[in-house]
Design a protein around this motif. Structure first.
Motif, mmCIF file in Angstrom:
data_model
loop_
_atom_site.group_PDB
_atom_site.id
_atom_site.type_symbol
_atom_site.label_atom_id
_atom_site.label_comp_id
_atom_site.label_asym_id
_atom_site.label_seq_id
_atom_site.Cartn_x
_atom_site.Cartn_y
_atom_site.Cartn_z
ATOM 1 N N PRO A 288 0.842 -1.198 0.000
ATOM 2 C CA PRO A 288 0.000 0.000 0.000
ATOM 3 C C PRO A 288 0.873 1.242 0.000
ATOM 4 O O PRO A 288 1.981 1.224 0.540
ATOM 5 C CB PRO A 288 -0.801 -0.122 1.296
ATOM 6 C CG PRO A 288 -0.072 -1.099 2.132
ATOM 7 C CD PRO A 288 0.677 -1.980 1.222
ATOM 8 N N PRO A 289 0.391 2.307 -0.619
ATOM 9 C CA PRO A 289 1.167 3.535 -0.728
ATOM 10 C C PRO A 289 1.389 4.183 0.630
ATOM 11 O O PRO A 289 0.518 4.128 1.502
ATOM 12 C CB PRO A 289 0.287 4.417 -1.611
ATOM 13 C CG PRO A 289 -1.086 3.902 -1.407
ATOM 14 C CD PRO A 289 -0.939 2.429 -1.190
ATOM 15 N N TYR B 191 -4.187 6.489 -1.283
ATOM 16 C CA TYR B 191 -3.441 6.478 -0.021
ATOM 17 C C TYR B 191 -4.362 6.325 1.185
ATOM 18 O O TYR B 191 -5.394 6.979 1.279
ATOM 19 C CB TYR B 191 -2.642 7.774 0.120
ATOM 20 C CG TYR B 191 -2.066 7.968 1.498
ATOM 21 C CD1 TYR B 191 -0.995 7.196 1.918
ATOM 22 C CD2 TYR B 191 -2.606 8.903 2.367
ATOM 23 C CE1 TYR B 191 -0.470 7.359 3.189
ATOM 24 C CE2 TYR B 191 -2.082 9.076 3.634
ATOM 25 C CZ TYR B 191 -1.021 8.303 4.044
ATOM 26 O OH TYR B 191 -0.502 8.473 5.288
ATOM 27 N N THR B 192 -4.006 5.450 2.092
ATOM 28 C CA THR B 192 -4.747 5.311 3.346
ATOM 29 C C THR B 192 -3.729 5.302 4.475
ATOM 30 O O THR B 192 -2.864 4.433 4.529
ATOM 31 C CB THR B 192 -5.528 3.989 3.397
ATOM 32 O OG1 THR B 192 -4.610 2.915 3.538
ATOM 33 C CG2 THR B 192 -6.343 3.782 2.150
ATOM 34 N N PRO B 193 -3.826 6.277 5.351
ATOM 35 C CA PRO B 193 -2.873 6.338 6.459
ATOM 36 C C PRO B 193 -2.935 5.070 7.305
ATOM 37 O O PRO B 193 -3.994 4.475 7.461
ATOM 38 C CB PRO B 193 -3.345 7.553 7.261
ATOM 39 C CG PRO B 193 -4.741 7.802 6.825
ATOM 40 C CD PRO B 193 -4.831 7.309 5.417
ATOM 41 N N ASP B 194 -1.837 4.664 7.817
ATOM 42 C CA ASP B 194 -1.763 3.466 8.633
ATOM 43 C C ASP B 194 -2.038 3.828 10.088
ATOM 44 O O ASP B 194 -1.272 4.537 10.732
ATOM 45 C CB ASP B 194 -0.363 2.865 8.494
ATOM 46 C CG ASP B 194 -0.257 1.520 9.185
ATOM 47 O OD1 ASP B 194 -0.864 1.357 10.251
ATOM 48 O OD2 ASP B 194 0.422 0.641 8.646
ATOM 49 N N ARG B 195 -3.192 3.318 10.589
ATOM 50 C CA ARG B 195 -3.577 3.647 11.964
ATOM 51 C C ARG B 195 -2.507 3.234 12.944
ATOM 52 O O ARG B 195 -2.326 3.867 13.985
ATOM 53 C CB ARG B 195 -4.839 2.893 12.361
ATOM 54 C CG ARG B 195 -6.038 3.108 11.533
ATOM 55 C CD ARG B 195 -7.178 2.304 12.143
ATOM 56 N NE ARG B 195 -7.628 2.946 13.350
ATOM 57 C CZ ARG B 195 -8.838 3.442 13.493
ATOM 58 N NH1 ARG B 195 -9.709 3.375 12.522
ATOM 59 N NH2 ARG B 195 -9.209 4.007 14.627
ATOM 60 N N LEU B 196 -1.913 2.087 12.681
ATOM 61 C CA LEU B 196 -0.946 1.557 13.626
ATOM 62 C C LEU B 196 0.183 2.552 13.804
ATOM 63 O O LEU B 196 0.530 2.948 14.918
ATOM 64 C CB LEU B 196 -0.390 0.232 13.097
ATOM 65 C CG LEU B 196 -1.432 -0.850 12.837
ATOM 66 C CD1 LEU B 196 -0.792 -2.029 12.123
ATOM 67 C CD2 LEU B 196 -2.047 -1.277 14.144
ATOM 68 N N ALA B 197 0.744 2.970 12.680
ATOM 69 C CA ALA B 197 1.872 3.888 12.740
ATOM 70 C C ALA B 197 1.446 5.214 13.350
ATOM 71 O O ALA B 197 2.132 5.786 14.196
ATOM 72 C CB ALA B 197 2.432 4.098 11.342
ATOM 73 N N SER C 214 -1.092 5.870 15.378
ATOM 74 C CA SER C 214 -1.392 5.766 16.794
ATOM 75 C C SER C 214 -0.117 5.592 17.609
ATOM 76 O O SER C 214 0.023 6.136 18.703
ATOM 77 C CB SER C 214 -2.329 4.589 17.043
ATOM 78 O OG SER C 214 -3.551 4.798 16.377
ATOM 79 N N LEU C 215 0.781 4.820 17.066
ATOM 80 C CA LEU C 215 2.041 4.601 17.772
ATOM 81 C C LEU C 215 2.740 5.931 17.995
ATOM 82 O O LEU C 215 3.324 6.178 19.055
ATOM 83 C CB LEU C 215 2.936 3.666 16.955
ATOM 84 C CG LEU C 215 4.256 3.280 17.603
ATOM 85 C CD1 LEU C 215 3.992 2.608 18.942
ATOM 86 C CD2 LEU C 215 5.031 2.346 16.695
ATOM 87 N N THR D 127 -5.521 6.383 19.789
ATOM 88 C CA THR D 127 -5.997 5.436 18.783
ATOM 89 C C THR D 127 -7.335 5.859 18.172
ATOM 90 O O THR D 127 -7.728 5.326 17.144
ATOM 91 C CB THR D 127 -6.192 4.042 19.412
ATOM 92 O OG1 THR D 127 -7.062 4.155 20.542
ATOM 93 C CG2 THR D 127 -4.865 3.470 19.859
#
Lengths: 338, 338
Positions: free
Chosen positions: A2-3, A48-54, A56-57, A62
């Motif tokens: 993913p982008p 593009y879809t932001p990565d929640r994990l990154a 939130s980290l 969250t």
DNA sequence: CTGTTAGCGCCTTCAG
DNA sequence: CTGAAGGCGCTAACAG
């Protein structure tokens, strides 16, 4: 695959942090409309879809709240989850539901899992009150906002949403008295160690006395909080009780139990409300659509949902909220003839 | 504030990576029993809980699967969610449920959100079939395992779990014919663009012909997939239909609709099954506990749950599974007298 | 606005 | 077994 944000920035010909601040709508971004458009276009083009994990980290938030309920198959809790979900959607938060399946062990497991998730907030309908001090308070101290639904005593650092059933119970019993009932039975679920049950039982029994029902040998039926269990328990009661000893009305600790009991009554050839009256608690949406609609002590689900979410997400929430229930009369209760 | 892996390692007097490999039970860990114990003890003492966010970010796996359903308040879907949850618990995966609330827009929103979550797998009960190609296929190409529940044509790269209702429908109509019914009505939900509905309608209508029901002017009632809507639609039907024109039996597209319709019948003074017979689809747990238990075309929920989870998590899953439904006869259908 | 840098907490690899 | 180092994708603070 993913982008990533970097890809978007590159395609738009801007720096990574610029893209970040634009996509997040940060106000410190003095970006020109032109570059904003470029960035948005690039993001859209790449999907593009932001990565929640990154994210939130990195932010430590969250934007997710957890909800722990005893049994999602109980329409009361699915309705509650829906209301809470609606409220959370409005605030752009996500909801993760954990179903403890009426199992104490699973409730503990869920709570342990909760730590891993790093939820911003947690709403709990506990089955064991032990967890308040053993799990919830520590969680709150670690910084997770916690709101507990139930009629237990207030615990410091935990929000609480309670429902005062007294008046509605009083109303319900008074109505039964007016209808000529002399003996009222109770159908209850849960373990003895659930304080919510203990207090509810007490209130029921107080009501029995207050309205001068025959309380010399109160008829109390116990079961689990499931349709099947209520049905079995009530069938058992009907099989082993002589007709003259049977109460003419039953108040059930929740609507699901009432439905199970009514089914058992139907199988025993008893008609509701001619032969037997029923009152539930909770007033689930289904109740008014039953072939014989169910009278119920209604809890204000939507208000409760709003309040519990407010306790978790608002700045200065009321730490202890208590709503009152209302008695809703429907076809499941009737007059005694004779 | 919560303890980190580093803290555990320090307290145990070992290196961070040692602690990591021990706590994760990696087999390449040649750690002695003594140091293992030290690490575990340290973790317990600190109440260490690994941060899913950080772990998932680094491993690329979340051990979470998403479930998208149209309406969690529908007992069919809450039962489905429970079954899927049970199966996932066995495999040590977590479940996140998204309720699209019967709203096409929200379904799209949920699917967009899904990208952010980085679920390992996704199970979808779609309300719009457009999303299969527009959202689900791209998701699958990006590496998320996707399984779709529904009777739509197989789509490449997406798993599918279908239920063949034909035989059970046939059985149900045959039974109605035997009971003497001549006119059978249909209560259907959903929009025209839902293919699942179209095919189901077709099958129902084929069944009407096959069993020689009076299909010259078929009685088809449309509504949304809610209790309220079914109730309103059916009440409307009863108000505007002369008794001789009314079918003597109705097959409803799901149990919830049947319950709503039965309520409307009750309010109109019609008794089930004396005056009107009802058959649902789905066989939700509640159906057999209704005062007049509901006949239903049963879908094998547990098998479906196992299969869909297998499609998502197993190595070489069957890409297309089709179960068959069974007709369960209960009290809601009866013979025509006269 | 750019570009760099640091850090969120964890996993993994690699030399010691 | 240790210790260091790199990376997961993003946010945030910095000087330019």
């Amino acid at each position: 695959m993913p982008p990533k944000l970097k890809d978007v920035a590159k395609l738009a010909g801007v720096a990574v942090n610029t893209a970040s601040s634009i996509l997040n709508g940060r106000k410190d971004s003095w970006a020109s409309v032109a570059t904003k458009d470029k960035v948005f276009a690039a993001a859209k083009k790449l999907g593009y879809t932001p990565d929640r994990l990154a994210r939130s980290l990195s932010t430590g938030k969250t934007r997710v709240v957890g909800l722990i309920v005893p049994n999602l198959s109980d329409p009361f809790f699915s309705a509650l989850a829906t209301e809470i979900g609606n409220e959370l959607i409005r605030r752009d938060y996500d909801l993760v539901i954990e179903d403890t399946r009426l199992d104490y062990q699973r409730e503990i497991l869920c709570l342990d899992q909760i730590n891993h998730w790093r939820f911003d907030g947690l709403i709990v309908v506990p089955i064991s009150l032990d967890i308040l001090n053993s799990h919830l308070v520590p969680l709150a101290k670690r910084g997770t906002a916690v709101s507990v639904l139930g009629n237990h005593p207030k615990v410091a650092s935990l929000g609480r949403i309670g429902v005062d059933l007294d008046q509605a119970i009083d109303e319900a019993f008074a109505r039964l008295a007016v209808l000529g009932h002399r003996r009222v039975g109770l159908l209850l679920h849960g373990q003895a160690r659930q304080q919510s049950k203990i207090s509810r039982v007490t209130k029921f029994e107080q009501a029995l006395y207050k309205h001068h029902f025959d309380a010399t040998k109160p008829c109390v039926v116990n079961c689990e909080s499931t349709l099947e269990s209520a049905h079995a328990a009530f069938r058992n009661l009907l099989e082993h009780t002589a007709a003259p000893d049977l109460p003419t009305a039953f108040v059930c600790m929740n609507d699901l139990l009432a439905i199970g009991a009514m089914r058992a009554a139907a199988e025993a050839g008893l008609a509701v409300p001619r032969d037997l009256s029923f009152i539930g608690v909770g007033n689930v949406p289904l109740s008014r659509f039953l072939p014989v609609s169910l009278s119920s002590i209604a809890e204000p689900l939507e208000k409760m949902a709003r309040a519990t979410v407010a306790q978790i997400l608002d700045e200065s929430p009321v730490e202890d909220v208590e709503f009152s229930a209302t008695f809703v009369e429907r076809e499941s209760i009737g007059a005694i003839n004779g």
